[in-house]
Motif scaffolding. Sequence first.
Motif, PDB file in Angstrom:
ATOM      1  N   SER A   1       0.816  -1.223   0.000  1.00  0.00           N
ATOM      2  CA  SER A   1       0.000   0.000   0.000  1.00  0.00           C
ATOM      3  C   SER A   1       0.842   1.263   0.000  1.00  0.00           C
ATOM      4  CB  SER A   1      -0.923   0.019   1.215  1.00  0.00           C
ATOM      5  OG  SER A   1      -0.163   0.136   2.413  1.00  0.00           O
ATOM      6  N   GLY A   2       2.084   1.159   0.481  1.00  0.00           N
ATOM      7  CA  GLY A   2       2.932   2.340   0.603  1.00  0.00           C
ATOM      8  C   GLY A   2       2.523   3.247   1.747  1.00  0.00           C
ATOM      9  N   ALA A   3       1.728   2.710   2.685  1.00  0.00           N
ATOM     10  CA  ALA A   3       1.219   3.530   3.777  1.00  0.00           C
ATOM     11  C   ALA A   3       0.988   2.665   5.015  1.00  0.00           C
ATOM     12  CB  ALA A   3      -0.083   4.202   3.367  1.00  0.00           C
ATOM     13  N   PHE A   4       0.934   3.327   6.164  1.00  0.00           N
ATOM     14  CA  PHE A   4       0.632   2.645   7.422  1.00  0.00           C
ATOM     15  C   PHE A   4       0.228   3.673   8.467  1.00  0.00           C
ATOM     16  CE2 PHE A   4       5.109   3.666   7.432  1.00  0.00           C
ATOM     17  CZ  PHE A   4       5.417   4.047   8.724  1.00  0.00           C
TER      18      PHE A   4
ATOM     19  N   PRO B   1      -5.856   1.472   8.854  1.00  0.00           N
ATOM     20  CA  PRO B   1      -6.749   1.342   9.995  1.00  0.00           C
ATOM     21  C   PRO B   1      -6.306   2.177  11.201  1.00  0.00           C
ATOM     22  CG  PRO B   1      -6.333  -0.795   9.026  1.00  0.00           C
ATOM     23  CD  PRO B   1      -5.376   0.173   8.381  1.00  0.00           C
ATOM     24  N   ALA B   2      -7.231   2.993  11.689  1.00  0.00           N
ATOM     25  CA  ALA B   2      -7.004   3.825  12.879  1.00  0.00           C
ATOM     26  C   ALA B   2      -7.797   3.211  14.030  1.00  0.00           C
ATOM     27  CB  ALA B   2      -7.451   5.254  12.611  1.00  0.00           C
ATOM     28  N   LEU B   3      -7.107   2.832  15.083  1.00  0.00           N
ATOM     29  CA  LEU B   3      -7.744   2.200  16.251  1.00  0.00           C
ATOM     30  C   LEU B   3      -8.241   3.302  17.187  1.00  0.00           C
ATOM     31  CD1 LEU B   3      -5.176  -0.683  16.899  1.00  0.00           C
ATOM     32  CD2 LEU B   3      -7.161  -0.636  15.372  1.00  0.00           C
TER      33      LEU B   3
ATOM     34  N   ILE C   1      -2.591   8.911  16.814  1.00  0.00           N
ATOM     35  CA  ILE C   1      -2.382   8.098  15.614  1.00  0.00           C
ATOM     36  C   ILE C   1      -1.624   8.934  14.598  1.00  0.00           C
ATOM     37  CG2 ILE C   1      -3.478   6.836  13.711  1.00  0.00           C
ATOM     38  CD1 ILE C   1      -5.922   6.497  15.616  1.00  0.00           C
ATOM     39  N   ALA C   2      -0.546   8.370  14.076  1.00  0.00           N
ATOM     40  CA  ALA C   2       0.215   8.995  12.998  1.00  0.00           C
ATOM     41  C   ALA C   2      -0.102   8.248  11.710  1.00  0.00           C
ATOM     42  CB  ALA C   2       1.707   8.944  13.284  1.00  0.00           C
ATOM     43  N   ASP C   3      -0.583   8.974  10.716  1.00  0.00           N
ATOM     44  CA  ASP C   3      -0.902   8.423   9.410  1.00  0.00           C
ATOM     45  C   ASP C   3       0.315   8.683   8.520  1.00  0.00           C
ATOM     46  OD1 ASP C   3      -2.483   7.201   7.511  1.00  0.00           O
ATOM     47  OD2 ASP C   3      -3.867   8.883   7.283  1.00  0.00           O
ATOM     48  N   CYS C   4       0.926   7.621   7.996  1.00  0.00           N
ATOM     49  CA  CYS C   4       2.234   7.742   7.339  1.00  0.00           C
ATOM     50  C   CYS C   4       2.240   7.136   5.936  1.00  0.00           C
ATOM     51  CB  CYS C   4       3.293   7.005   8.163  1.00  0.00           C
ATOM     52  SG  CYS C   4       3.413   7.510   9.884  1.00  0.00           S
ATOM     53  N   THR C   5       3.142   7.645   5.118  1.00  0.00           N
ATOM     54  CA  THR C   5       3.474   7.004   3.852  1.00  0.00           C
ATOM     55  C   THR C   5       4.916   6.524   3.942  1.00  0.00           C
ATOM     56  OG1 THR C   5       4.071   9.131   2.872  1.00  0.00           O
ATOM     57  CG2 THR C   5       1.839   8.310   2.444  1.00  0.00           C
ATOM     58  N   VAL C   6       5.216   5.468   3.217  1.00  0.00           N
ATOM     59  CA  VAL C   6       6.550   4.871   3.263  1.00  0.00           C
ATOM     60  C   VAL C   6       7.533   5.725   2.457  1.00  0.00           C
ATOM     61  CG1 VAL C   6       7.944   2.851   2.659  1.00  0.00           C
ATOM     62  CG2 VAL C   6       5.609   2.553   3.551  1.00  0.00           C
TER      63      VAL C   6
ATOM     64  N   VAL D   1       5.249  11.312   8.160  1.00  0.00           N
ATOM     65  CA  VAL D   1       3.987  11.516   8.875  1.00  0.00           C
ATOM     66  C   VAL D   1       3.159  12.530   8.088  1.00  0.00           C
ATOM     67  CG1 VAL D   1       2.911  12.233  11.036  1.00  0.00           C
ATOM     68  CG2 VAL D   1       5.086  10.968  11.071  1.00  0.00           C
ATOM     69  N   ARG D   2       2.002  12.088   7.603  1.00  0.00           N
ATOM     70  CA  ARG D   2       1.123  12.936   6.791  1.00  0.00           C
ATOM     71  C   ARG D   2       0.078  13.653   7.643  1.00  0.00           C
ATOM     72  NH1 ARG D   2       3.977  13.845   2.346  1.00  0.00           N
ATOM     73  NH2 ARG D   2       4.774  11.896   1.512  1.00  0.00           N
ATOM     74  N   SER D   3      -0.325  13.027   8.757  1.00  0.00           N
ATOM     75  CA  SER D   3      -1.259  13.669   9.679  1.00  0.00           C
ATOM     76  C   SER D   3      -1.159  12.985  11.033  1.00  0.00           C
ATOM     77  CB  SER D   3      -2.699  13.614   9.154  1.00  0.00           C
ATOM     78  OG  SER D   3      -3.174  12.291   9.147  1.00  0.00           O
ATOM     79  N   VAL D   4      -1.560  13.728  12.050  1.00  0.00           N
ATOM     80  CA  VAL D   4      -1.592  13.205  13.420  1.00  0.00           C
ATOM     81  C   VAL D   4      -2.974  13.490  13.983  1.00  0.00           C
ATOM     82  CG1 VAL D   4      -0.688  13.467  15.772  1.00  0.00           C
ATOM     83  CG2 VAL D   4       0.879  13.511  13.819  1.00  0.00           C
ATOM     84  N   GLU D   5      -3.561  12.465  14.586  1.00  0.00           N
ATOM     85  CA  GLU D   5      -4.834  12.627  15.275  1.00  0.00           C
ATOM     86  C   GLU D   5      -4.595  12.303  16.742  1.00  0.00           C
ATOM     87  OE1 GLU D   5      -9.518  11.327  14.752  1.00  0.00           O
ATOM     88  OE2 GLU D   5      -7.978  10.268  13.605  1.00  0.00           O
ATOM     89  N   ARG D   6      -5.008  13.221  17.617  1.00  0.00           N
ATOM     90  CA  ARG D   6      -4.828  13.018  19.062  1.00  0.00           C
ATOM     91  C   ARG D   6      -6.191  12.941  19.721  1.00  0.00           C
ATOM     92  NH1 ARG D   6      -0.515  16.727  21.652  1.00  0.00           N
ATOM     93  NH2 ARG D   6      -1.062  15.266  23.266  1.00  0.00           N
TER      94      ARG D   6
END
Length: 168
Positions: free
Chosen positions: A63-66, A104-106, A113-118, A134-139
Amino acid sequence: MDGEFREMMAGFPTGVSVVTARHGVEPPWGMTCSSLCSLSTAPPRLLVCLRAQSPTLDAVLASGAFAVNLLHGDAEQVAALFASGAADRFERVVWKPSARTGSPALVESAHAIADCTVARTHPDGDHVIVVGVVRSVERFDRDSSLLYGFRQYGELSRPLPVSRGARD
């Protein structure tokens, strides 16, 4: 030497995260991960070390992402679930696709949660180092982090603010 090294590292307490990924319409994958560190703040990058034979790593690479889900102090059962390899783990937790990458965001188990691309990978030993942008952070409004050390879970809570009341 392997046993001595494992014992040494067991005595190094660290935060607990769950790294998740999803490729297309395939089912999501995720694994408990304590091998995580910040790499850079400008641009924001982090790295995770994932087992080379892991289906989660396969999904990250495809996917190139996690997403890196930093678990809150009450999420010990989620950490154990994602460490177990149970096939139904995503059916037993609340999650949603992250906004940027769809990883998936738990949302009930994480304090952030850090939304990342490889950005790149580096195989080494039985793991692969994955550098993520890190493309975005949700707290979330949760005041504790889950820790793991000496083969047991613990919790670190945010200190309460000091009250500056009237003097006697």
